[in-house]
Design an enzyme around this catalytic site. Structure first.
Site, PDB file in Angstrom:
ATOM      1  N   ARG A   1       0.936  -1.110   0.111  1.00 20.24           N
ATOM      2  CA  ARG A   1      -0.132   0.009   0.016  1.00 20.24           C
ATOM      3  C   ARG A   1       0.762   1.124   0.065  1.00 20.24           C
ATOM      4  NH1 ARG A   1      -2.320   1.329   4.576  1.00 20.24           N
ATOM      5  NH2 ARG A   1      -2.727  -0.855   5.068  1.00 20.24           N
TER       6      ARG A   1
ATOM      7  N   TYR B   1     -17.569  14.745 -16.217  1.00 15.04           N
ATOM      8  CA  TYR B   1     -17.884  13.408 -15.992  1.00 15.04           C
ATOM      9  C   TYR B   1     -19.002  13.261 -15.140  1.00 15.04           C
ATOM     10  CZ  TYR B   1     -17.575   8.516 -15.007  1.00 15.04           C
ATOM     11  OH  TYR B   1     -18.045   7.436 -14.672  1.00 15.04           O
TER      12      TYR B   1
ATOM     13  N   ASP C   1      -9.314  17.685 -15.929  1.00 10.79           N
ATOM     14  CA  ASP C   1      -9.566  16.403 -16.356  1.00 10.79           C
ATOM     15  C   ASP C   1      -9.097  16.173 -17.844  1.00 10.79           C
ATOM     16  OD1 ASP C   1     -10.169  14.013 -17.176  1.00 10.79           O
ATOM     17  OD2 ASP C   1     -11.932  13.708 -15.724  1.00 10.79           O
TER      18      ASP C   1
ATOM     19  N   LYS D   1      -9.399   4.636 -19.650  1.00 14.70           N
ATOM     20  CA  LYS D   1      -9.970   5.268 -20.782  1.00 14.70           C
ATOM     21  C   LYS D   1      -8.707   4.999 -22.016  1.00 14.70           C
ATOM     22  CE  LYS D   1     -13.703   5.907 -18.517  1.00 14.70           C
ATOM     23  NZ  LYS D   1     -14.156   7.256 -18.235  1.00 14.70           N
TER      24      LYS D   1
HETATM   25  C1  LIG Z   1     -14.496   7.930 -16.923  1.00 17.43           C
HETATM   26  C2  LIG Z   1     -14.161   8.986 -16.410  1.00 17.43           C
HETATM   27  C3  LIG Z   1     -13.903   9.348 -15.021  1.00 17.43           C
HETATM   28  C4  LIG Z   1     -13.837   8.433 -13.891  1.00 17.43           C
HETATM   29  O1  LIG Z   1     -13.048   7.512 -14.095  1.00 17.43           O
HETATM   30  P1  LIG Z   1     -12.877   5.714 -13.766  1.00 17.43           P
HETATM   31  O2  LIG Z   1     -11.742   5.266 -13.915  1.00 17.43           O
HETATM   32  O3  LIG Z   1     -14.139   5.331 -14.367  1.00 17.43           O
HETATM   33  O4  LIG Z   1     -13.113   5.967 -12.155  1.00 17.43           O
HETATM   34  C5  LIG Z   1     -13.356  10.687 -14.860  1.00 17.43           C
HETATM   35  N1  LIG Z   1     -13.019  11.421 -15.773  1.00 17.43           N
HETATM   36  C6  LIG Z   1     -13.808  11.498 -17.010  1.00 17.43           C
HETATM   37  C7  LIG Z   1     -13.828  12.501 -18.103  1.00 17.43           C
HETATM   38  C8  LIG Z   1     -14.173  10.391 -17.586  1.00 17.43           C
HETATM   39  O5  LIG Z   1     -14.274   9.930 -18.768  1.00 17.43           O
END
Ligand SMILES: *Cc1c(COP(=O)(O)O)cnc(C)c1O
Length: 405
Positions: A81, A135, A200, A225
Site C-alpha cells: 500500500r 464526467y 481532467d 480510458k
Molecule cells: C471515466 C471518467 C472518469 C472516471 O474514471 P473511472 O476510471 O471510471 O473512475 C473521470 N473523468 C472522465 C472525463 C471520465 O471519462
C-alpha cells in the site's frame, strides 16, 4: 507535439535527468530507462504485497520519513500500500508525457479525484469551483457533498468571482465529457490565481493537450480510458508537482485506493501505443464527424477544435433507436478503447446528474456520445448509417420536443 525542448548539452543529459525527447519516443521509453542495465526487455511485474527486511530499525526510519513528507520510499516499498515498483514505472512515464514533476496512480479515476478532494479538505479548503459539464460521477461526487465539499458551479468567465478564502480547488474538463465543450485552460489558470486548477485530461490525453504547460497544477486521468486503451484495465492518475504528489501519496497510503501492479503493467504498456492510437482514431473521428454533420438525420455534431477520437451528436429521431441499431459498434459506456463505443449520456454516463442540471450543462436527451476506435472508417460509417436509418429521423427534422423519456 514535436515541441522538443533541447535541455541537453552536446547530447548529454543536464542535471542527471534524461533529455526531453519527442512524445512518441517518451511514450515507448519513459519508465523503462533501467531495463537494459537489468538485462531485461519487458518491464518486470512485481506482485509482492510485502517486502522482507532484517533491518527493522532502518524500516522504522523509512516509515517515519514517509509519514513526515510523503516522498517516495528509496528502496523496496515495505508494504504494497506504500508503493509498487511496476506502478512507479507507469507514474514516471505518465509524468513525463504530461510534463509534470510527478504522478500518483490510483485504483480508478474516481479514486484519484477523491484523493485530490481529501488533500484539499484536510487543509480546511472545502470549497470547489467547477465548470459543467464534468464526467457524471465527478459532478455527483462534488454536488452531493459526499466528501464534505461545497461546490459553486460557474462558467469559465465566472471563476475569478466565484473564488472564496476557503476555495481549495477549481475543476474543469476540456474537452468535456460528454459534450466536448472546450475551455481556454490558460485563461482559466490565470483566473484561478493561487488556487490549484485541476484539469481532467482524460479526453484529450497528453498527445493532444498538456494542461500543466497551460497552468493547470493538477492533471487528472481516468486511465481506464485512453491510457489503458484496450478496455481491460481500470485506473486513475494525477500528474502534478512533487509537493502535491507527496500529499496524494500520504492519502493513498492511508485510504488504500492503490492501483494494482498488473493494472500498472498494462497501463505502462498502453502508454507505448498511446500517440499512435490517439492519432489514428482521431483521423477516423474527424472524417466521421464530417459525414455526420452532412447527414440530414443528424441535428448537431460536436467535435473539438483540438481534434480527438470522441464525437458527440444529436439526432432528429430517437437516440435509443441508434443505440439499438448498431451492429459493429459496441453499445456500451466508457471510451478510449481500440473498438468503437456508443452510449446515450442522459441514460448512462450522466444519469446520476439531476436532469435539470444535466440539460443545463448542454447534455440534451438527444445527445449520443461516440468513442471512435481503430476500425476502418468505411465499416464504421456503414454501421452508423444503418443505425441512423433505424432511428427514422428524416421526417422528424426540426421538431424540438424531447424524445424518449
Ligand atoms: C471515466 C471518467 C472518469 C472516471 O474514471 P473511472 O476510471 O471510471 O473512475 C473521470 N473523468 C472522465 C472525463 C471520465 O471519462
Amino acid at each position: 507535439m514535436d515541441s522538443r525542448t533541447h535541455d541537453t548539452q552536446d547530447g548529454f543529459p543536464v542535471e542527471g535527468r534524461p533529455a526531453r525527447r519527442a512524445l512518441a519516443t517518451e511514450a515507448v521509453h519513459a519508465g523503462r530507462e533501467d531495463l537494459v542495465a537489468l538485462g531485461l526487455h519487458a518491464p518486470p511485474l512485481d506482485l509482492s504485497t510485502t517486502y522482507p527486511s532484517h533491518d527493522s530499525r532502518g524500516e522504522a526510519a523509512r516509515l517515519d520519513a514517509f509519514a513526515a513528507d510523503g516522498a517516495e520510499l528509496a528502496g523496496p516499498p515495505v508494504y504494497g500500500r506504500l508503493g509498487n515498483p511496476t506502478v512507479a514505472r507507469f507514474e514516471t512515464a505518465l509524468a513525463r508525457l504530461e510534463g509534470t514533476e510527478s504522478a500518483v496512480a490510483f485504483a480508478t479515476g474516481m479514486a484519484a479525484l477523491t484523493a485530490v478532494l481529501l488533500v484539499r479538505n484536510a487543509l480546511g479548503l472545502r470549497h470547489v469551483v467547477a465548470v459543467r459539464p464534468l464526467y457524471g460521477c465527478s459532478d455527483h461526487l462534488l454536488n452531493a457533498g459526499l466528501l464534505g465539499s461545497e461546490v459553486t458551479w460557474t462558467d469559465p468567465a465566472g471563476i475569478a468571482d466565484a473564488l472564496r478564502p476557503d476555495t481549495g480547488l477549481v475543476m474543469v474538463e476540456s474537452p468535456a465529457n460528454p459534450t466536448l465543450a472546450e475551455i481556454d485552460l490558460r485563461a482559466v489558470a490565470h483566473a484561478c490565481g493561487s488556487v490549484p486548477l485541476l484539469a481532467d485530461n482524460t479526453f484529450a490525453t497528453p498527445v493532444l493537450q498538456r494542461p500543466a504547460e497551460q497552468g493547470a497544477r493538477l492533471v487528472l486521468h481516468s486511465a481506464t480510458k485512453y491510457l489503458g486503451g484496450h478496455g481491460d484495465v481500470m485506473g486513475g492518475v494525477v500528474a502534478c508537482d512533487e509537493e502535491l504528489a507527496r500529499r496524494l501519496r500520504q492519502v493513498r497510503f492511508a485510504t488504500g485506493a492503490v492501483l494494482h501492479p498488473l493494472a500498472g503493467y498494462l497501463l505502462l504498456r498502453g502508454l507505448s501505443t498511446l500517440p499512435i492510437r490517439v492519432r489514428a482514431a482521431s483521423a477516423t473521428a474527424a472524417e466521421l464527424a464530417r459525414r455526420l454533420a452532412a447527414d440530414p438525420r443528424v441535428a448537431r455534431v460536436h467535435y473539438p477544435r483540438i481534434g480527438g477520437a470522441m464525437i458527440a451528436f444529436e439526432v432528429h429521431g430517437d437516440p435509443h433507436a441508434v443505440i439499438a441499431g448498431v451492429r459493429l459498434i459496441t453499445p456500451a459506456v466508457s471510451l478510449g478503447s481500440v473498438d468503437t463505443l456508443i452510449q446515450h449520456p442522459a441514460s448512462i454516463s450522466h444519469r446520476i446528474v439531476d436532469a435539470t442540471d444535466r440539460r443545463g450543462a448542454g447534455v440534451s436527451d438527444r445527445l449520443l456520445r461516440l468513442s471512435v476506435g481503430l476500425e476502418d472508417v468505411e465499416d464504421l460509417w456503414a454501421d452508423l448509417e444503418g443505425a441512423l436509418g433505424a432511428a427514422r429521423g428524416v421526417g422528424d427534422r426540426g421538431r424540438e420536443e424531447v424524445v424518449g423519456r
